[in-house]
Design a protein around this motif. Structure first.
Motif, short mmCIF file in Angstrom:
data_model
loop_
_atom_site.label_atom_id
_atom_site.label_comp_id
_atom_site.label_asym_id
_atom_site.label_seq_id
_atom_site.Cartn_x
_atom_site.Cartn_y
_atom_site.Cartn_z
N ALA A 33 9.09 6.10 5.38
CA ALA A 33 8.58 7.54 5.05
C ALA A 33 8.55 7.70 3.71
N ILE A 34 9.76 7.56 3.42
CA ILE A 34 10.07 7.34 1.94
C ILE A 34 9.29 6.44 1.30
N ARG A 35 8.57 5.47 1.23
CA ARG A 35 7.83 4.51 0.60
C ARG A 35 6.82 4.62 0.64
N LEU A 88 3.13 7.04 -2.66
CA LEU A 88 1.38 8.19 -3.35
C LEU A 88 2.23 8.92 -4.49
N ALA A 89 3.11 8.62 -5.03
CA ALA A 89 3.79 10.05 -5.98
C ALA A 89 3.23 8.55 -7.34
N ASP A 90 3.60 7.66 -6.68
CA ASP A 90 3.48 6.49 -8.33
C ASP A 90 1.76 6.50 -7.96
N THR A 91 0.56 6.20 -6.94
CA THR A 91 -0.54 6.75 -7.50
C THR A 91 -1.03 7.79 -8.24
N ILE A 144 10.53 6.52 -10.18
CA ILE A 144 9.43 6.23 -9.27
C ILE A 144 9.41 4.67 -9.25
N ASP A 145 10.07 4.22 -9.84
CA ASP A 145 10.15 2.34 -9.89
C ASP A 145 11.76 1.96 -9.30
N GLY A 146 11.99 2.69 -9.59
CA GLY A 146 14.26 2.90 -9.12
C GLY A 146 13.83 3.16 -7.38
#
Length: 558
Positions: free
Chosen positions: A361-363, A368-371, A382-384
């Motif tokens: 779920a976290i991934r 989604l946050a990255d998008t 976000i990358d971290g």
């Protein structure tokens, strides 16, 4: 001892005689040369005196018989020579060392090779004044004439040396015989002592030091019984200690005869107490354990394995005892610890399953946050999150694989091409291979019966470790060989290597040789544990050879 004493003494005396001969010859040679130099100087001075008294040049050069006399003008021209040769008169001699020294007013003797006569001469020259200037008077004597006495003396010196050597030979032999004779008697007495037939028999001779030795031998014989009794007492203590140990312990010799069995070992196998001295199978009824012990005895090596017997699990330690031809077998009951480990493994598997769902779920939320993200400042966070989530997912995946291997004996093997699996793994590792400029080499091919996913896990983990712990520009070699009706897969690197202390722990879960490097390379510390459990599932033999700073080879024998 007699022969060695005789040889060493003779060699020392001969070395001394040869050294004396060498020093004598060298001293005589130096003295003769010095005498020759003095003779040349005196002759030169005599000729110079005769010239001052008015003797003509021809008369002067005819004075020396064995000495060469040369008259040289101030311009260096030869005016007369007692040993003339074609073209000598008229040549300049000012460049000769003895002429240059005389011209400076510091005459000196010069020993050098004459190119005109092709022999060595001793030269000396004086500058003698004349009515209108000066001339040089030079005397020279062949070095060979000076060495005549030395050449005549050397043969006599060698004859003398030979005579002395012969005399020394007989003297040393006689001395050696007289010195060794008492020791021969002592040797005979010691032989009787070893056989148990020794009786006090003092040896009478004239050597005080040897008298002391014989008295000590007599004293030792009286102490033997006391020592025997003391050793018997120590043996009883050792037997008591061994029987008090809770772990089973027994020792076999090279012929698999039982030389020692403690009470715990007899209790484990329900054996009678009189098995000591009998064959191994009188104690151990299990043929598998007998075969393993036999293999250890024949190969003279140490090993460690687990053994199930009558519902209990034993950790068996086989240790070869150097210089004794004995092998010790220790059996420690680890049933309770294995049951505890099983409970921990069940918790381990359940926790892994429970962690996988929230991480997924976290991934998903992070992707989604990255998008949706428009803020570049949040990009690195976000990358971290993505990177650490992937690491956690990889760790949990390995944990689940390990848990599955530990809790199942089921397998559906099929022929798997090792070459195909290696190439598949190689493709996934190419970015790291190129980044570290590693030379990757594959030798041989074969098919092995295995589940494809199991074979992939073995090859992937071995190759990834070989790359991860290798150096920049290193080399990884994957070799497939057929030996003794079996197939061997070995992965070799020339990286950091593993110390002997760490080699026993390398297949434990979460163990890393260099934790910092493993973290940087994304390692979970479970790779080799997975390899170990897959090999155990198929009864494949897993071995490791490594040297710190040289490299590591991991071999799987199918």
């Amino acid at each position: 001892m007699k022969q060695r004493l005789f040889i060493y003494t003779t060699l020392i005396i001969l070395a001394g005689l040869l050294a004396f001969l060498g020093v004598s010859v060298f001293t005589m040679d130096r003295n003769n040369l010095s005498l020759g130099k003095n003779t040349v100087v005196e002759i030169t001075r005599i000729i110079a005196g005769l010239y001052a008294e008015g003797e003509d040049l021809d008369a002067l050069v005819s004075v020396g018989r064995d000495t060469r006399i040369t008259i040289i003008s101030s311009e260096g021209v030869v005016l007369a020579d007692s040993r003339p040769y074609e073209g000598a008169v008229g040549q300049t001699r000012l460049d000769r060392p003895e002429i240059e020294a005389a011209a400076r007013g510091t005459p000196m003797v010069s020993v050098r090779h004459s190119t005109t006569h092709n022999i060595d001469f001793i030269y000396y020259a004086l500058q003698v004044p004349t009515g209108d200037g000066h001339i040089f008077i030079r005397a020279a004597k062949p070095v060979a004439q000076v060495d005549v006495y030395l050449r005549q003396s050397v043969p006599w010196l060698f004859v003398t040396l030979l005579i002395l050597a012969v005399i020394c030979f007989f003297v040393v032999r006689n001395v050696a015989n007289r010195t060794i004779e008492p020791f021969n008697s002592i040797e005979n007495n010691l032989r009787l002592l070893a056989q148990g037939d020794y009786k006090p028999n003092p040896i009478a001779h004239s050597y005080y030091e040897i008298d002391k030795i014989t008295k000590e031998i007599d004293g030792i014989s009286s102490l033997l019984q006391e020592n025997y009794n003391a050793l018997k007492g120590e043996k009883n203590k050792l037997t008591y200690i061994l029987n008090s140990i809770g772990s089973g312990l027994f020792v076999v010799d090279e012929k698999l005869n039982l030389t020692l069995v403690n009470i715990a070992a007899g209790s484990i196998f329900s054996a009678s107490p009189d098995v000591t001295g009998k064959k191994l199978n009188y104690l151990v009824p299990d043929n598998t354990l007998v075969d393993l012990i036999t293999d250890c005895v024949k190969s003279a090596r140490n090993t460690l394995f687990e053994f199930d017997f009558e519902g209990k699990i034993y950790l068996v330690t086989l240790k070869w005892l150097p210089d004794t031809d004995l092998t010790m077998v220790a059996l420690a009951d680890i049933t309770e610890s294995r049951e505890s480990a099983k409970r921990r493994e069940e918790f381990f598997a359940n926790a892994s399953h429970e962690l996988k769902t929230p991480l997924t779920a976290i991934r998903g939320f992070n992707e989604l946050a990255d998008t949706e993200n428009k803020d570049e400042n949040l990009k690195k966070y976000i990358d971290g999150i993505s990177r650490e989530t992937n690491r956690m997912m990889s760790l949990i995946s390995d944990m689940l694989k390990l848990s599955e291997l530990e809790n199942t004996d089921e397998k559906n093997p099929a022929p798997v091409s090792l070459d195909a699996v290696i190439n598949e793994v190689k493709e996934t590792c190419m970015p790291v291979i190129n980044e570290k400029s590693i030379i990757f080499e594959v030798q041989g091919n074969a098919k092995v019966l295995s589940e494809p996913k199991h074979m992939y896990e073995i090859v992937k983990n071995l190759i990834e470790n070989a790359i991860r712990y290798n150096s920049e520009g290193g080399k990884v070699t994957v070799k497939i060989e057929e030996r003794n009706k079996s197939i061997q897969l070995s992965v070799t690197d020339n990286g950091i290597g593993i110390s002997p202390a760490e080699q026993a722990k390398i297949f434990e879960r979460f163990y890393r040789v260099e934790k910092s490097r493993s973290a940087e390379g994304g390692g979970t510390g479970l790779g080799l544990a997975i390899v170990k459990h897959i090999c155990a599932l198929y009864n494949w033999k897993l071995s490791l050879k490594s040297k710190l700073g040289v490299g590591t080879t991991v071999t799987v024998e199918f």
